[in-house]
Design an enzyme around this catalytic site. Structure first.
Site, PDB file in Angstrom:
ATOM      1  N   SER A 235       5.050  -1.275   3.897  1.00  0.00           N
ATOM      2  CA  SER A 235       5.209  -2.664   4.339  1.00  0.00           C
ATOM      3  C   SER A 235       5.172  -3.598   3.138  1.00  0.00           C
ATOM      4  CB  SER A 235       4.084  -3.051   5.304  1.00  0.00           C
ATOM      5  OG  SER A 235       4.037  -2.175   6.383  1.00  0.00           O
TER       6      SER A 235
ATOM      7  N   SER B 213       1.680   6.485   2.508  1.00  0.00           N
ATOM      8  CA  SER B 213       2.437   7.429   3.350  1.00  0.00           C
ATOM      9  C   SER B 213       3.667   7.971   2.636  1.00  0.00           C
ATOM     10  CB  SER B 213       2.897   6.742   4.636  1.00  0.00           C
ATOM     11  OG  SER B 213       1.808   6.248   5.348  1.00  0.00           O
TER      12      SER B 213
ATOM     13  N   GLN C  25       0.864  -1.191   0.000  1.00  0.00           N
ATOM     14  CA  GLN C  25       0.000   0.000   0.000  1.00  0.00           C
ATOM     15  C   GLN C  25       0.893   1.231   0.000  1.00  0.00           C
ATOM     16  OE1 GLN C  25      -2.795   0.054   3.336  1.00  0.00           O
ATOM     17  NE2 GLN C  25      -2.294   2.194   3.587  1.00  0.00           N
TER      18      GLN C  25
ATOM     19  N   GLU D 106      -8.157  -1.195   6.816  1.00  0.00           N
ATOM     20  CA  GLU D 106      -6.876  -1.381   7.518  1.00  0.00           C
ATOM     21  C   GLU D 106      -7.099  -1.376   9.032  1.00  0.00           C
ATOM     22  OE1 GLU D 106      -3.914   1.568   6.562  1.00  0.00           O
ATOM     23  OE2 GLU D 106      -2.303   0.279   7.308  1.00  0.00           O
TER      24      GLU D 106
HETATM   25  C1  LIG Z   1       4.697  -0.895  11.264  1.00  0.00           C
HETATM   26  C2  LIG Z   1       4.217   0.163  10.305  1.00  0.00           C
HETATM   27  C3  LIG Z   1       3.784  -0.223   9.045  1.00  0.00           C
HETATM   28  C4  LIG Z   1       3.354   0.755   8.141  1.00  0.00           C
HETATM   29  N1  LIG Z   1       2.968   0.334   6.889  1.00  0.00           N
HETATM   30  C5  LIG Z   1       2.568   1.261   5.985  1.00  0.00           C
HETATM   31  C6  LIG Z   1       2.226   0.853   4.642  1.00  0.00           C
HETATM   32  O1  LIG Z   1       2.304  -0.331   4.270  1.00  0.00           O
HETATM   33  N2  LIG Z   1       1.858   1.807   3.755  1.00  0.00           N
HETATM   34  C7  LIG Z   1       1.771   3.124   4.097  1.00  0.00           C
HETATM   35  O2  LIG Z   1       1.384   3.913   3.247  1.00  0.00           O
HETATM   36  N3  LIG Z   1       2.088   3.542   5.356  1.00  0.00           N
HETATM   37  C8  LIG Z   1       2.503   2.649   6.293  1.00  0.00           C
HETATM   38  N4  LIG Z   1       2.846   3.046   7.570  1.00  0.00           N
HETATM   39  C9  LIG Z   1       2.829   4.481   7.885  1.00  0.00           C
HETATM   40  C10 LIG Z   1       1.713   4.885   8.848  1.00  0.00           C
HETATM   41  O3  LIG Z   1       0.479   4.920   8.186  1.00  0.00           O
HETATM   42  C11 LIG Z   1       2.104   6.275   9.387  1.00  0.00           C
HETATM   43  O4  LIG Z   1       3.291   6.108  10.138  1.00  0.00           O
HETATM   44  C12 LIG Z   1       1.033   6.859  10.272  1.00  0.00           C
HETATM   45  O5  LIG Z   1      -0.098   7.215   9.510  1.00  0.00           O
HETATM   46  C13 LIG Z   1       1.537   8.099  11.046  1.00  0.00           C
HETATM   47  O6  LIG Z   1       2.129   9.008  10.172  1.00  0.00           O
HETATM   48  P1  LIG Z   1       3.570   9.627  10.495  1.00  0.00           P
HETATM   49  O7  LIG Z   1       4.479   8.506  10.859  1.00  0.00           O
HETATM   50  O8  LIG Z   1       3.946  10.498   9.345  1.00  0.00           O
HETATM   51  O9  LIG Z   1       3.367  10.502  11.805  1.00  0.00           O
HETATM   52  P2  LIG Z   1       2.781  11.998  11.868  1.00  0.00           P
HETATM   53  O10 LIG Z   1       1.540  12.077  11.042  1.00  0.00           O
HETATM   54  O11 LIG Z   1       3.868  12.945  11.542  1.00  0.00           O
HETATM   55  O12 LIG Z   1       2.381  12.109  13.394  1.00  0.00           O
HETATM   56  C14 LIG Z   1       3.319  12.480  14.418  1.00  0.00           C
HETATM   57  C15 LIG Z   1       2.567  12.605  15.734  1.00  0.00           C
HETATM   58  O13 LIG Z   1       1.581  13.659  15.626  1.00  0.00           O
HETATM   59  C16 LIG Z   1       0.300  13.182  16.014  1.00  0.00           C
HETATM   60  N5  LIG Z   1      -0.735  13.804  15.184  1.00  0.00           N
HETATM   61  C17 LIG Z   1      -0.682  14.018  13.828  1.00  0.00           C
HETATM   62  N6  LIG Z   1      -1.826  14.600  13.416  1.00  0.00           N
HETATM   63  C18 LIG Z   1      -2.615  14.759  14.506  1.00  0.00           C
HETATM   64  C19 LIG Z   1      -3.930  15.286  14.721  1.00  0.00           C
HETATM   65  N7  LIG Z   1      -4.669  15.767  13.698  1.00  0.00           N
HETATM   66  N8  LIG Z   1      -4.427  15.260  15.983  1.00  0.00           N
HETATM   67  C20 LIG Z   1      -3.711  14.770  17.025  1.00  0.00           C
HETATM   68  N9  LIG Z   1      -2.447  14.272  16.889  1.00  0.00           N
HETATM   69  C21 LIG Z   1      -1.916  14.242  15.646  1.00  0.00           C
HETATM   70  C22 LIG Z   1       0.360  11.670  15.749  1.00  0.00           C
HETATM   71  O14 LIG Z   1      -0.564  10.972  16.565  1.00  0.00           O
HETATM   72  C23 LIG Z   1       1.814  11.340  16.111  1.00  0.00           C
HETATM   73  O15 LIG Z   1       1.921  11.138  17.488  1.00  0.00           O
HETATM   74  C24 LIG Z   1       3.306   2.119   8.506  1.00  0.00           C
HETATM   75  C25 LIG Z   1       3.739   2.499   9.781  1.00  0.00           C
HETATM   76  C26 LIG Z   1       4.192   1.538  10.679  1.00  0.00           C
HETATM   77  C27 LIG Z   1       4.654   1.976  12.031  1.00  0.00           C
END
Ligand SMILES: Cc1cc2nc3c(=O)[nH]c(=O)nc-3n(C[C@H](O)[C@H](O)[C@H](O)COP(=O)(O)OP(=O)(O)OC[C@H]3O[C@@H](n4cnc5c(N)ncnc54)[C@H](O)[C@@H]3O)c2cc1C
Length: 382
Positions: free
Chosen positions: A143, A111, A108, A226
């Site tokens: 992933s 991100s 997928q 998901e």
């Molecule tokens: C094990 C794993 C597998 C993954 N697999 C995939 C995959 O296959 N494909 C894919 O596309 N993505 C994947 N991801 C990515 C995942 O979807 C993102 O990590 C997740 O959506 C968070 O985005 P970010 O890491 O950019 O954090 P950010 O969005 O930068 O968030 C940082 C912090 O800010 C907080 N925050 C952000 N916005 C808000 C809000 N509006 N209100 C309150 N708090 C907020 C969050 O809770 C977090 O604590 C994976 C992540 C992990 C850990």
């Protein structure tokens, strides 16, 4: 179809395939309509209520079959349902069965470095060139991209539209020129997810899913599935996290304190399983609703606590890893480390709470200053 008849049909497929290899067995389940039971006949389902899927899952579980989504998590849990709902008939015919049998592993591609929780700000561009699209940009945390034959991509096709309205979804051949996968090593020592770079990658328009600039609809379908998929890791029956913990628990004599802790986790897992069954039976259509956020919010920390307790039960021996590169997720310490990311994948707890607050409790939504602003004028856009 009555629950009894559905169970009998599942048992019939099981009995006919006691000696079959996994792909043949899974193909037979798909052909019998037992893959995703609420989908149409011929596409892996029987057009039944989503809630009765539990009858099939229980029957397979009782026969010792592991949940199929573990073989192709992105494909079975997220991409399959999205293609079933938003894909054209030829796309459904080509991909759904092979997703289910895990003959094609999927990833997928949502991100990006600047678009995680707020994935609608994504900056990967797709520009039309005749019957093809030229894709440039970077995805991250993808992933299974290193194993995948195909990926479901969200790309920006109209930078002048507000962020949710200029995104289009595509099926990408992960071996195509211009698609580069770079593994990311996690603290468990394994590389489950990756960076994916697109450099003038060409995607035929026939691999577009849904209308141009209408990809957000597919994104919502995928993300809703998901949450339910990740929110279904714990299962109080024989398999699942609590079943694995039971195996560890039985390895040795246990104290009263350990028994008490184990039973508490068991009860929590059973409550969560019943909540999942209730959420499934409340679903009238194929796409899960905001209740998936409740399941995910509860499941990820419970999985983490179950795995931490398994590690505790094994004592010092549980921390011995056969080799840094073993890649053996079934090892307790690696399983414990990997579980830490479950809360983040598919949307962090903060995001799940926002969804529950806004869509279930009816609380006022967060202030959003970029709702009607063209994506190219949003400061965080690349
Ligand atoms: C094990 C794993 C597998 C993954 N697999 C995939 C995959 O296959 N494909 C894919 O596309 N993505 C994947 N991801 C990515 C995942 O979807 C993102 O990590 C997740 O959506 C968070 O985005 P970010 O890491 O950019 O954090 P950010 O969005 O930068 O968030 C940082 C912090 O800010 C907080 N925050 C952000 N916005 C808000 C809000 N509006 N209100 C309150 N708090 C907020 C969050 O809770 C977090 O604590 C994976 C992540 C992990 C850990």
């Amino acid at each position: 179809m009555e629950a009894g008849a559905l169970q009998a049909l599942t048992e019939k497929v099981l009995a006919e395939h006691t000696d079959s290899d996994e792909v043949t067995f899974l193909g037979a389940l798909f052909d019998a309509g037992l893959a995703w039971v609420h989908w149409p006949e011929g596409e892996g389902g029987l057009a039944l209520e989503p809630g009765v899927q539990d009858v099939i899952d229980s029957t397979l579980d009782a026969a010792g079959r592991r949940p199929n989504w573990m073989r192709n998590p992105m494909g079975v849990g997220m991409v399959g349902p999205a293609i079933a709902q938003c894909g054209r008939p030829d796309q459904r015919a080509r991909h759904l069965r092979r997703i289910w049998t895990a003959e094609d592993i999927w990833c997928q591609l949502f991100s990006e470095p600047g678009a995680g929780s707020d994935v609608a700000t994504l900056a990967t561009r797709a520009v039309r060139d005749g019957e093809e699209w030229i894709v440039n940009g970077q995805k991250v945390w993808t992933s299974s991209a290193h194993l995948a034959s195909f990926g479901l991509l969200l790309a920006r096709t109209n930078p002048d539209a507000p962020k949710h309205r200029g995104i289009t979804a595509f099926i990408v051949d992960m071996q195509a020129p211009g698609v580069e996968v770079r593994p990311l090593r996690t603290m468990s020592g394994t590389a489950h997810f990756n960076e994916v770079y697109f450099t003038d990658a060409r995607v035929p328009d026939s691999q577009r899913v849904g209308d141009v600039d209408d990809g957000w609809r597919l994104a919502l379908t995928t993300l809703a599935n998901e949450r339910v998929s990740i929110g279904g890791v714990v299962d109080a029956r024989g398999g699942g996290e609590i079943g694995a913990l039971m195996d560890v628990y039985r390895e040795g004599p246990r104290s009263h304190v350990q028994r008490d802790a184990f039973v508490r986790l068991w009860i929590e897992a059973e409550v969560l399983r019943l909540s999942k069954v209730r959420a499934q039976s409340l679903r009238e259509a194929g796409t899960p609703g905001p209740e998936g956020s409740i399941l995910k919010l509860a499941d990820s920390p419970l999985t983490q606590r179950i795995r931490a307790f398994a590690l505790h039960l094994r004592g010092a021996a549980g921390t011995l890893v056969p080799g840094y590169d073993s890649g053996d997720d079934s090892h307790p310490v690696l399983a414990f480390l990997i579980a830490q990311g479950f809360s983040i994948a598919g949307g962090t707890p903060d995001i799940q709470r926002n969804i529950i607050g806004e869509r279930i409790l009816g609380l006022p939504s967060e202030p959003r200053s970029d709702r009607d602003v063209p994506w190219r004028d949003i400061p965080c856009g690349a």
